[in-house]
Design a protein around this motif. Structure first.
Motif, short mmCIF file in Angstrom:
data_model
loop_
_atom_site.label_atom_id
_atom_site.label_comp_id
_atom_site.label_asym_id
_atom_site.label_seq_id
_atom_site.Cartn_x
_atom_site.Cartn_y
_atom_site.Cartn_z
N ASP A 18 46.29 45.15 33.53
CA ASP A 18 47.71 45.32 34.57
C ASP A 18 47.04 46.20 35.60
N GLN A 78 43.19 51.83 44.08
CA GLN A 78 43.92 50.78 43.23
C GLN A 78 42.78 49.96 42.81
N ASP A 99 49.75 45.76 38.96
CA ASP A 99 50.16 46.95 39.77
C ASP A 99 49.03 46.93 41.43
N THR A 130 52.20 45.18 44.01
CA THR A 130 53.51 45.87 43.60
C THR A 130 53.31 47.17 44.82
#
Length: 177
Positions: free
Chosen positions: A58, A75, A62, A65
């Motif tokens: 996940d 991130q 993420d 994007t």
């Protein structure tokens, strides 16, 4: 009152042996974040097939994007943190097909030469692969030589060689970019 001199024993140093320094730990976190960036370049179907924790999948999806530079950096730090809980060998084996069999054989020859010849080959490897850390390569080579001197079993020697090969493979993946 007289000062007692600190007397360190060999046991004190053996406790610390094999532990990574803070610098090595920070470099490892950076390498993991960079591996996360490599994983994010895969297509979503390939990412879903990764044999890792669902939270990591996940987080990688993420990251694909996110467009803000700072948000992507944070991130990928998170992805790197999640990657620390995964088996390095599995992740590298998943990224290895991108390198190809010829590149893998070449990296294995580098590992053999590093173990056999030491510093001159380490310096040469660092010139070719800019992401390499001389100190880390030396530590891996020294551990292998120490294990050989202790006459450890073949399986334990293979484990030490695998750690060196994983590091060399990570550096090669990161240097190709």
């Amino acid at each position: 009152m007289a000062r007692r001199p600190n007397r360190f024993t060999d046991e004190d140093f053996e406790i610390l042996e094999g532990r990574a320094s803070k610098t090595e730990q920070k470099k490892a976190v950076q390498r993991m974040a960079a591996l996360g960036e490599q994983l994010a370049q895969l297509n979503p179907k390939q990412i879903q097939q990764l044999p890792v924790d669902e939270r990591l999948i996940d987080a990688i999806l993420d990251a694909q994007t996110i467009t803000s530079h700072e948000a992507r950096r944070r991130q990928f730090q998170r992805v790197g943190k999640l990657l620390r809980n995964e088996d390095e060998t599995v992740i590298l084996s998943y990224l290895t097909p991108q390198q190809g069999a010829k590149k893998t054989a070449q990296l294995q020859r580098w590992v053999d030469r590093i173990i056999k010849d030491g510093d001159p080959i380490i310096n040469e490897f660092c010139k070719v692969h800019n992401a390499a850390e001389r100190h880390t390569l030396r530590q891996h080579a020294l551990r292998i030589h120490r294990d050989m001197a202790k006459n450890l079993t073949e399986a334990e020697l293979a484990e030490s060689r695998l750690k060196l090969f994983n590091y060399v493979q990570q550096v090669a993946l990161l240097s190709d970019n």
